[in-house]
Motif scaffolding. Sequence first.
Motif, PDB file in Angstrom:
ATOM      1  N   SER A  39      42.675  65.519 -15.174  1.00  0.00           N
ATOM      2  CA  SER A  39      42.522  65.654 -16.766  1.00  0.00           C
ATOM      3  C   SER A  39      42.753  67.216 -17.126  1.00  0.00           C
ATOM      4  CB  SER A  39      40.830  65.486 -16.952  1.00  0.00           C
ATOM      5  OG  SER A  39      40.168  66.157 -16.225  1.00  0.00           O
ATOM      6  N   GLY A  40      42.674  68.170 -15.800  1.00  0.00           N
ATOM      7  CA  GLY A  40      42.849  69.402 -15.935  1.00  0.00           C
ATOM      8  C   GLY A  40      44.306  69.884 -15.474  1.00  0.00           C
ATOM      9  N   SER A  43      46.549  72.085 -18.315  1.00  0.00           N
ATOM     10  CA  SER A  43      45.777  72.921 -18.894  1.00  0.00           C
ATOM     11  C   SER A  43      45.023  73.844 -18.029  1.00  0.00           C
ATOM     12  CB  SER A  43      44.979  72.511 -19.789  1.00  0.00           C
ATOM     13  OG  SER A  43      43.861  71.498 -19.150  1.00  0.00           O
ATOM     14  N   THR A  44      44.650  73.670 -16.957  1.00  0.00           N
ATOM     15  CA  THR A  44      43.601  74.380 -16.152  1.00  0.00           C
ATOM     16  C   THR A  44      44.797  75.324 -15.260  1.00  0.00           C
ATOM     17  OG1 THR A  44      42.033  72.850 -16.172  1.00  0.00           O
ATOM     18  CG2 THR A  44      41.877  74.475 -14.468  1.00  0.00           C
ATOM     19  N   HIS A  45      45.501  74.947 -14.598  1.00  0.00           N
ATOM     20  CA  HIS A  45      46.255  75.763 -13.440  1.00  0.00           C
ATOM     21  C   HIS A  45      47.138  76.523 -14.183  1.00  0.00           C
ATOM     22  CE1 HIS A  45      44.072  73.908 -10.360  1.00  0.00           C
ATOM     23  NE2 HIS A  45      44.450  72.558 -10.520  1.00  0.00           N
ATOM     24  N   THR A  46      48.072  76.024 -14.945  1.00  0.00           N
ATOM     25  CA  THR A  46      49.189  76.575 -15.584  1.00  0.00           C
ATOM     26  C   THR A  46      48.404  78.162 -16.072  1.00  0.00           C
ATOM     27  OG1 THR A  46      50.519  74.878 -15.939  1.00  0.00           O
ATOM     28  CG2 THR A  46      51.195  76.570 -16.916  1.00  0.00           C
ATOM     29  N   MET A  48      45.304  79.260 -16.011  1.00  0.00           N
ATOM     30  CA  MET A  48      44.628  80.412 -15.287  1.00  0.00           C
ATOM     31  C   MET A  48      45.547  81.214 -14.592  1.00  0.00           C
ATOM     32  SD  MET A  48      41.845  79.145 -12.339  1.00  0.00           S
ATOM     33  CE  MET A  48      42.946  78.435 -11.577  1.00  0.00           C
ATOM     34  N   HIS A  65      47.117  69.398  -6.905  1.00  0.00           N
ATOM     35  CA  HIS A  65      46.438  68.586  -7.902  1.00  0.00           C
ATOM     36  C   HIS A  65      46.853  67.142  -7.957  1.00  0.00           C
ATOM     37  CE1 HIS A  65      43.490  69.822 -11.221  1.00  0.00           C
ATOM     38  NE2 HIS A  65      43.601  68.657 -11.522  1.00  0.00           N
TER      39      HIS A  65
END
Length: 87
Positions: A39-40, A43-46, A48, A65
């Motif tokens: 789900s992340g 959006s999350t890794h890129t 952050m 991931h």
Amino acid sequence: MTALGAVGAALGLLPTFDAAGIIDGNAIAVFTAIGMCWSGFLSTHTAMLDTLGFRKAITKALSSHALAGLLAGIIAHFTWLLVSLVI
């Protein structure tokens, strides 16, 4: 947030698939495990890692991931099989 919304929308299809008889508990467990892990994904890794100045690590983070999502699905499958043997 977008990735989580997409997973939520995909999980929202489960009652329709269940009513049609084309999905079982094992598939729901695997689908949910992969969806929760992925789900992340972008959006999350890129965002952050870009913000922290570690663009070089984005590929490694996304690869791990992706692997984690596949492993989550495999673990969910075998956990479902173990639980269904006990019940």
